[in-house]
Structure formats: structure tokens, C-alpha cells
Design a protein around this motif. Sequence first.
Motif, PDB file in Angstrom:
ATOM      1  N   LYS A 439       0.830  -1.203   0.000  1.00 64.34           N
ATOM      2  CA  LYS A 439       0.000   0.000   0.000  1.00 64.34           C
ATOM      3  C   LYS A 439       0.867   1.257   0.000  1.00 64.34           C
ATOM      4  CE  LYS A 439      -3.876   2.125   2.508  1.00 64.34           C
ATOM      5  NZ  LYS A 439      -3.312   3.425   2.872  1.00 64.34           N
ATOM      6  N   SER A 440       1.884   1.293   0.837  1.00 64.76           N
ATOM      7  CA  SER A 440       2.724   2.488   0.920  1.00 64.76           C
ATOM      8  C   SER A 440       3.524   2.701  -0.362  1.00 64.76           C
ATOM      9  CB  SER A 440       3.673   2.391   2.115  1.00 64.76           C
ATOM     10  OG  SER A 440       4.616   1.335   1.928  1.00 64.76           O
ATOM     11  N   THR A 441       3.909   1.605  -1.027  1.00 66.07           N
ATOM     12  CA  THR A 441       4.646   1.734  -2.282  1.00 66.07           C
ATOM     13  C   THR A 441       3.766   2.338  -3.364  1.00 66.07           C
ATOM     14  OG1 THR A 441       6.025  -0.169  -1.714  1.00 66.07           O
ATOM     15  CG2 THR A 441       5.976   0.499  -4.014  1.00 66.07           C
ATOM     16  N   ALA A 463      -6.096  13.412  -4.646  1.00 61.23           N
ATOM     17  CA  ALA A 463      -5.783  12.992  -6.019  1.00 61.23           C
ATOM     18  C   ALA A 463      -5.873  11.485  -6.186  1.00 61.23           C
ATOM     19  CB  ALA A 463      -4.391  13.472  -6.413  1.00 61.23           C
ATOM     20  N   PHE A 464      -5.757  10.737  -5.087  1.00 62.43           N
ATOM     21  CA  PHE A 464      -5.782   9.277  -5.208  1.00 62.43           C
ATOM     22  C   PHE A 464      -6.190   8.646  -3.884  1.00 62.43           C
ATOM     23  CE2 PHE A 464      -1.492  10.386  -3.861  1.00 62.43           C
ATOM     24  CZ  PHE A 464      -1.266   9.506  -2.811  1.00 62.43           C
ATOM     25  N   SER A 465      -6.545   7.365  -3.989  1.00 57.85           N
ATOM     26  CA  SER A 465      -6.889   6.590  -2.797  1.00 57.85           C
ATOM     27  C   SER A 465      -6.466   5.148  -3.044  1.00 57.85           C
ATOM     28  CB  SER A 465      -8.394   6.653  -2.528  1.00 57.85           C
ATOM     29  OG  SER A 465      -8.768   5.729  -1.521  1.00 57.85           O
ATOM     30  N   VAL A 466      -5.850   4.524  -2.033  1.00 56.60           N
ATOM     31  CA  VAL A 466      -5.455   3.118  -2.115  1.00 56.60           C
ATOM     32  C   VAL A 466      -6.030   2.398  -0.887  1.00 56.60           C
ATOM     33  CG1 VAL A 466      -3.571   1.454  -2.201  1.00 56.60           C
ATOM     34  CG2 VAL A 466      -3.330   3.677  -3.337  1.00 56.60           C
ATOM     35  N   GLN A 467      -6.840   1.388  -1.135  1.00 55.15           N
ATOM     36  CA  GLN A 467      -7.394   0.582  -0.041  1.00 55.15           C
ATOM     37  C   GLN A 467      -6.843  -0.833  -0.136  1.00 55.15           C
ATOM     38  OE1 GLN A 467     -11.652   0.091   0.067  1.00 55.15           O
ATOM     39  NE2 GLN A 467     -11.644  -0.718   2.156  1.00 55.15           N
ATOM     40  N   LEU A 468      -6.225  -1.286   0.936  1.00 55.96           N
ATOM     41  CA  LEU A 468      -5.688  -2.650   1.006  1.00 55.96           C
ATOM     42  C   LEU A 468      -5.721  -3.069   2.479  1.00 55.96           C
ATOM     43  CD1 LEU A 468      -4.360  -5.158  -0.119  1.00 55.96           C
ATOM     44  CD2 LEU A 468      -2.192  -3.933  -0.221  1.00 55.96           C
ATOM     45  N   ASP A 469      -6.863  -3.559   2.913  1.00 54.89           N
ATOM     46  CA  ASP A 469      -7.034  -3.944   4.316  1.00 54.89           C
ATOM     47  C   ASP A 469      -8.113  -5.019   4.408  1.00 54.89           C
ATOM     48  OD1 ASP A 469      -9.461  -2.557   3.977  1.00 54.89           O
ATOM     49  OD2 ASP A 469      -8.620  -0.707   4.778  1.00 54.89           O
ATOM     50  N   LYS A 470      -8.557  -5.268   5.620  1.00 56.11           N
ATOM     51  CA  LYS A 470      -9.531  -6.348   5.815  1.00 56.11           C
ATOM     52  C   LYS A 470     -10.895  -6.021   5.211  1.00 56.11           C
ATOM     53  CE  LYS A 470     -10.977  -4.815  10.453  1.00 56.11           C
ATOM     54  NZ  LYS A 470     -11.070  -5.219  11.876  1.00 56.11           N
ATOM     55  N   ALA A 471     -11.164  -4.725   4.986  1.00 51.10           N
ATOM     56  CA  ALA A 471     -12.465  -4.351   4.438  1.00 51.10           C
ATOM     57  C   ALA A 471     -12.647  -4.880   3.012  1.00 51.10           C
ATOM     58  CB  ALA A 471     -12.623  -2.833   4.460  1.00 51.10           C
ATOM     59  N   ASN A 472     -11.595  -4.853   2.216  1.00 49.83           N
ATOM     60  CA  ASN A 472     -11.718  -5.376   0.851  1.00 49.83           C
ATOM     61  C   ASN A 472     -10.946  -6.686   0.657  1.00 49.83           C
ATOM     62  OD1 ASN A 472      -9.214  -4.082   1.031  1.00 49.83           O
ATOM     63  ND2 ASN A 472      -9.236  -3.397  -1.099  1.00 49.83           N
ATOM     64  N   ASN A 473     -10.502  -7.269   1.794  1.00 47.81           N
ATOM     65  CA  ASN A 473      -9.852  -8.580   1.755  1.00 47.81           C
ATOM     66  C   ASN A 473     -10.424  -9.454   2.867  1.00 47.81           C
ATOM     67  OD1 ASN A 473      -7.330  -8.647  -0.228  1.00 47.81           O
ATOM     68  ND2 ASN A 473      -7.454  -6.588   0.653  1.00 47.81           N
ATOM     69  N   PRO A 474     -11.694  -9.880   2.735  1.00 50.73           N
ATOM     70  CA  PRO A 474     -12.303 -10.715   3.784  1.00 50.73           C
ATOM     71  C   PRO A 474     -11.623 -12.081   3.892  1.00 50.73           C
ATOM     72  CG  PRO A 474     -13.706 -10.642   1.834  1.00 50.73           C
ATOM     73  CD  PRO A 474     -12.607  -9.645   1.600  1.00 50.73           C
ATOM     74  N   ASP A 475     -11.826 -12.733   4.994  1.00 46.72           N
ATOM     75  CA  ASP A 475     -11.163 -14.007   5.259  1.00 46.72           C
ATOM     76  C   ASP A 475     -11.411 -15.034   4.153  1.00 46.72           C
ATOM     77  OD1 ASP A 475     -10.123 -13.051   7.587  1.00 46.72           O
ATOM     78  OD2 ASP A 475     -11.637 -13.947   8.903  1.00 46.72           O
ATOM     79  N   ALA A 476     -12.635 -15.069   3.631  1.00 48.85           N
ATOM     80  CA  ALA A 476     -12.961 -16.076   2.618  1.00 48.85           C
ATOM     81  C   ALA A 476     -12.107 -15.896   1.367  1.00 48.85           C
ATOM     82  CB  ALA A 476     -14.445 -15.989   2.260  1.00 48.85           C
ATOM     83  N   ARG A 477     -11.814 -14.653   1.011  1.00 43.43           N
ATOM     84  CA  ARG A 477     -10.990 -14.385  -0.175  1.00 43.43           C
ATOM     85  C   ARG A 477      -9.517 -14.623   0.145  1.00 43.43           C
ATOM     86  NH1 ARG A 477     -12.355 -13.010  -5.368  1.00 43.43           N
ATOM     87  NH2 ARG A 477     -11.172 -11.068  -5.353  1.00 43.43           N
TER      88      ARG A 477
END
Length: 518
Positions: A439-441, A463-477
Motif C-alpha cells: 500500500k505504501s509503495t 488525487a488518489f486513494s489506495v485501499q488494502l485492508d480487511k475491508a476489501n480482503n475478507p477471510d474467505a478471499r
Amino acid sequence: MPIYPAGSLNTAALTAPDLYIQIQPPKTRYINGVATDILGIVGVADWGPVGAATLIGSPGDASQQFGTQVVRKYDLCTAIAVSIQGGASNIRAVRVTDGTDTAATSALKDTAAATGATLTARYTGTLGNQLSATLSAGSAAASWKLIISLPGIAPEVFDNIIGSGLALWTNIVSAVNNGQSGIRGPSQLVVATVGATTLAPVALGQTVVFAAGTSGNTTITDAVLIGVDGVTGATRKGMYALRGSGAQVANLVDVTDGTQWPTMLTYGLSEGCYMISQGAAGASYVTVSSALTTAGCDSYALKVMVGDWVYWQDQVNGQQRMIAPATFAAAKIASQSPNQSALNKPITNAVSTQRNLTQQPYSIPEIGAINTARLDVITNPCPGGSYFGHRSGLNCSSNAAVNGDNYTRMTNFIALTLAASFGGTIGRLQTPDVRRETKSTMESFLQTLVDQGMIGDVNGGPAFSVQLDKANNPDARVALGYMQADVQVKYLSVIRYFLVNLEGGQAVSIVASATPRT
């Protein structure tokens, strides 16, 4: 005190008491954007590799790799010359043929006129017929010298070749094909094969010329420039030879067949490449618009120019020539930063166009119709002054949110950069550190684009947004091996319409504001 790269030591199963050093990579990585100035050009030539994307960075590179420009349709060297003048300096050129091309050959003879070595031009084409080879006494005693010459290219000299009979011919062939260790490399002009003679070369030396080289340009069609795809580079031809070359803009020289546009579009989408084409010379925007509609191309990956071809001064052939507008358009687009549009940018090497030559400049309603038809045209004047330039800056998409040149270029630039930078994530364990690092990269790269004025919100928003956490990476995925990053980027808008509201007159009342407006 053993030292290990991070991840290679099983810290849960240590048995020997000791100090263990693990080398950790930096937590924050930095990535650089991929090159956006690579221009792919496909056409015909009389020399050079066939079906291979060849790097061209200067006129000298072009003449050495493909020869000189010729007044004919599909000419690769002409398109390269126009493109370099137009600002392109990082070209991948692909030569095509109709399959009948042959390489010129010649033979060095012995004292009985038998063949000691056969020399074959490295590439097919009629330019190879200008090759010559001279075999004479070498600089050292009892040695031989071979000089291979092609006009416009520095001669290749293989000196002090020794031996007698078949051994001498074998050494000559080895020098040509493998070079002379510590002296010079192998020939870039010919390849050699040894004959069966055991006699010496002609004592006084000999000069031989090459013949029977053909270019394979007799039955070239638009479809030949499109080419055929394949699983390996060796089977790819035409446009498909640009796969993996990094070309983000492509010009198939003089291709006007609208039935080929869907194929070009499909390639452009798969490779992240902006495909530029045009209507036939003299084809009006009505005709080209009809062809575009028939082709069913409605996407940001293709740009089609009106059939108003551009005149260019050919210094080599001493004449003013009519050149396909896509050649100028592709060079201008490739030479610009990807956040820029070709709209209203000067094209300095254009002399005239078909419409301008007849003194029939486009009216504002015609320009509007061209824009509505999802086409572009090069003409003079432009809104910025009396120069030649593009008057729409549009791709073929009917969606106003994605139909600008800058959308195509920036989307491909960002997508290809991310694709090239995060392949190393595959195979790693999905940990909080890996998520944070990824995410930071991404955010660091996008912030660089903000700092460079390439993306942003003019009204002050993010100007931008990056989401990479449990909200868009649920356990099932996560359990299935997925890691997902949702990235949003706001491009800067291209000014297409500038409205000025003018109120003038003797009765106008002007009130000065104490607070400056922004």
C-alpha cells in the motif's frame, strides 16, 4: 554468527545456540514509472530484421538498420524520419514482407574459380545488392584481409587472417561469423559458409559484388502490417511483433482499412498500447465516421484520423510528399507526457494538408462534427494560433469520461507501472507487513505523480486513494490466496472549452472586490 536473508531461516526450529542475523529489506519501496515514450512503427523496408521490434533512437540508427526512405506506400524509413522530426526518440520499428524476400549473396573464389567461401547478406532486401567484399593481402606477412562494404556504413575489416588451403577459408569464415578475439566482433552485414576447395584465393586479391537480394514488398496489404500472432516471438509478424516491446503508442504505416481497426483495438487493449490509424487519403470525416461505425470500434484504445493527409518535405528524395496523418499523430502523442492531450499542440514538421492546400480550412461546425464523430484531424489554424495541430484530442470512445488522449495514455501508464512493479508479491505470505508495504509503495508512486503535476484535483480534493485492508480482503478471499488493492486516481482535466463572459459598454458598473477570487 550465521547470516540469512529474511525468510530463509526457520526461527521456530533453531537447535544450536548462536547469534543469528537476518537481513531485512527496507519496509518502504520506491518504484519508477514505465517508459511512456516508446513508439511502435510497422512498415516495409529494403534491409533489416523481419518481424522483430528493433530499437531506433536517431536517423543514423534508422539508416543502419533499415536503409533510406523511399517514396512508396507503407515505407518504414519514411515514417521513422517523420516521427523523429516530430519528437519521437525511442522507437521500436518492425519490418514486414510478403514472404518472397531473399538475401543477396556472393562468393569468394580460389585460383581455379571454385567457391572458397559463400557470403550471404545478414538481412533480406535489395539494399544487400549494394554489398561488396574485397579479399587481399593482409597487413602481416603471409596473411589475408577481408573488407566488407555497404554504402553509408563504415566498412568491416577482418585483417591478418592466416592459414592455407581449406584451413584459410575456414579461418575467413570464422572471422566473419565469430569475429576476431580482442580485435573486432562478428560481421553485422553478412554471414559466411565455407566451400570445399583446398586451393588458395586468387593471388592478386579479388572484389566481389552481391546480387539476387529482394525485399518482398510486391504484394503488401494492410493485413500484412496487422500480421499474425503466436505464442513465441519467432512466429509473430507485423503488429504482433511489438508484443513485450513496451510500445505504448503504435502506428501501422499507411493502414486505412477500417475492417482492420477491431483487430488493432483488441491488440491495444491487451498490450496497453494506443493504436493510431486513419481514413484513406482524401476521405472526408463523413466517410471515415461511417467506416468507424461499421467497424464497431468504441473504445479508448484506438484513435482514428480523418483522411486529410499531411504534406511533408522529404529532404532525402527532394520532394514534398503526402504522408498519413497517423504518422504525425503517433509521434506527437508518444513524445508528450502521458497526462497531456494532443489537442492544440503544434506539429512543426507539417508543411500543409490536403484541405489547407486547397485553401478550404475547416469551419467551426465541421470541427464540431469531427469531434462528435469520435475522430481527430490535423489542420491549421488551431485555437492557439496559425500552426498545424490536432483539433479534437479524442480517442474513439463514445464515453465522454474516457474519450481523451490523456485518459488512454495515463490509464495505460499507471496500469503498466503497477503491473511491472508488484509481480514479486506473488508467492509471499499475506501478512500485515506485506499489505502495508504494498500500500505504501503504491501511495508513494501516486504521490510522485501529484508532485509532478500529472494527477490531482484542481479544486483541492484528494488525487488518489489506495485501499488494502480487511475491508476489501475478507477471510474467505484471503483463504483462497487473493490479495486485493482498490486504487482510485483522479486525472487532471484537459481544457476543451474556455468560456469568457464579456460585459462591455458605457453603462457598465464595476465594483472592485476587496478579497481576491481564486
